[in-house]
Design a protein around this motif. Sequence first.
Motif, PDB file in Angstrom:
ATOM      1  N   ALA A  17       0.833  -1.205   0.000  1.00 38.26           N
ATOM      2  CA  ALA A  17       0.000   0.000   0.000  1.00 38.26           C
ATOM      3  C   ALA A  17       0.870   1.259   0.000  1.00 38.26           C
ATOM      4  O   ALA A  17       0.588   2.221  -0.722  1.00 38.26           O
ATOM      5  N   MET A  18       1.943   1.223   0.775  1.00 34.80           N
ATOM      6  CA  MET A  18       2.871   2.363   0.795  1.00 34.80           C
ATOM      7  C   MET A  18       3.535   2.533  -0.572  1.00 34.80           C
ATOM      8  O   MET A  18       3.704   3.660  -1.042  1.00 34.80           O
ATOM      9  N   LEU A  19       3.887   1.438  -1.208  1.00 34.87           N
ATOM     10  CA  LEU A  19       4.471   1.489  -2.539  1.00 34.87           C
ATOM     11  C   LEU A  19       3.500   2.124  -3.541  1.00 34.87           C
ATOM     12  O   LEU A  19       3.876   2.976  -4.340  1.00 34.87           O
ATOM     13  N   GLY A  20       2.247   1.698  -3.481  1.00 32.51           N
ATOM     14  CA  GLY A  20       1.225   2.260  -4.374  1.00 32.51           C
ATOM     15  C   GLY A  20       1.060   3.757  -4.172  1.00 32.51           C
ATOM     16  O   GLY A  20       0.963   4.511  -5.146  1.00 32.51           O
ATOM     17  N   GLN A  21       1.045   4.195  -2.927  1.00 30.55           N
ATOM     18  CA  GLN A  21       0.923   5.633  -2.647  1.00 30.55           C
ATOM     19  C   GLN A  21       2.161   6.376  -3.148  1.00 30.55           C
ATOM     20  O   GLN A  21       2.046   7.477  -3.679  1.00 30.55           O
ATOM     21  N   TRP A  22       3.328   5.783  -2.974  1.00 32.26           N
ATOM     22  CA  TRP A  22       4.560   6.410  -3.434  1.00 32.26           C
ATOM     23  C   TRP A  22       4.556   6.557  -4.952  1.00 32.26           C
ATOM     24  O   TRP A  22       4.893   7.611  -5.481  1.00 32.26           O
ATOM     25  N   ILE A  23       4.129   5.505  -5.646  1.00 34.82           N
ATOM     26  CA  ILE A  23       4.059   5.567  -7.116  1.00 34.82           C
ATOM     27  C   ILE A  23       3.096   6.682  -7.552  1.00 34.82           C
ATOM     28  O   ILE A  23       3.393   7.455  -8.455  1.00 34.82           O
ATOM     29  N   ALA A  24       1.945   6.760  -6.880  1.00 35.77           N
ATOM     30  CA  ALA A  24       0.970   7.805  -7.215  1.00 35.77           C
ATOM     31  C   ALA A  24       1.544   9.196  -6.965  1.00 35.77           C
ATOM     32  O   ALA A  24       1.256  10.133  -7.711  1.00 35.77           O
ATOM     33  N   SER A  25       2.372   9.338  -5.936  1.00 33.10           N
ATOM     34  CA  SER A  25       2.941  10.648  -5.626  1.00 33.10           C
ATOM     35  C   SER A  25       3.941  11.115  -6.682  1.00 33.10           C
ATOM     36  O   SER A  25       4.230  12.303  -6.785  1.00 33.10           O
ATOM     37  N   LEU A  26       4.458  10.172  -7.456  1.00 31.52           N
ATOM     38  CA  LEU A  26       5.411  10.524  -8.513  1.00 31.52           C
ATOM     39  C   LEU A  26       4.724  11.079  -9.760  1.00 31.52           C
ATOM     40  O   LEU A  26       5.394  11.670 -10.618  1.00 31.52           O
ATOM     41  N   LEU A  27       3.421  10.871  -9.854  1.00 28.76           N
ATOM     42  CA  LEU A  27       2.693  11.324 -11.047  1.00 28.76           C
ATOM     43  C   LEU A  27       2.284  12.775 -10.948  1.00 28.76           C
ATOM     44  O   LEU A  27       2.080  13.356  -9.979  1.00 28.76           O
TER      45      LEU A  27
END
Length: 121
Positions: free
Chosen positions: A111-121
């Motif tokens: 879940a943290m990885l998914g949020q991190w990926i979204a923050s890069l967009l």
Amino acid sequence: MTIVLWAGVMVIGGLGSVARFMVDRTVARRAARSFPFGTLAVNVSGAVLLGFVTGLTLSHHVALLAGTAFVGAYTTFSTWMLETQRLTEERQIWPAVVNLVVSILLGVAAAMLGQWIASLL
């Protein structure tokens, strides 16, 4: 809530449940073990998806459709618990404990990885 939104939840939720079935069966068939690798793969990938969705700035309705309808139907708490309980019935205590601990740790990290990926967009 409109009828269109309800219909969207039904259709997208249906797609999520079909995706869960396909991923679970594919992984379980390849692993061919008593450990529930299929459910683990579904729930961890679902945690990445949900983290990603929550990390995006989405409208309430889009978040509902993506997070609740698709990811909610895709992931499965009840199957995870049932399979863990089945392992304990079969006296496979360590695999049951591993299933609980690994699912929680990987799920939070995913879940943290998914949020991190979204923050890069």
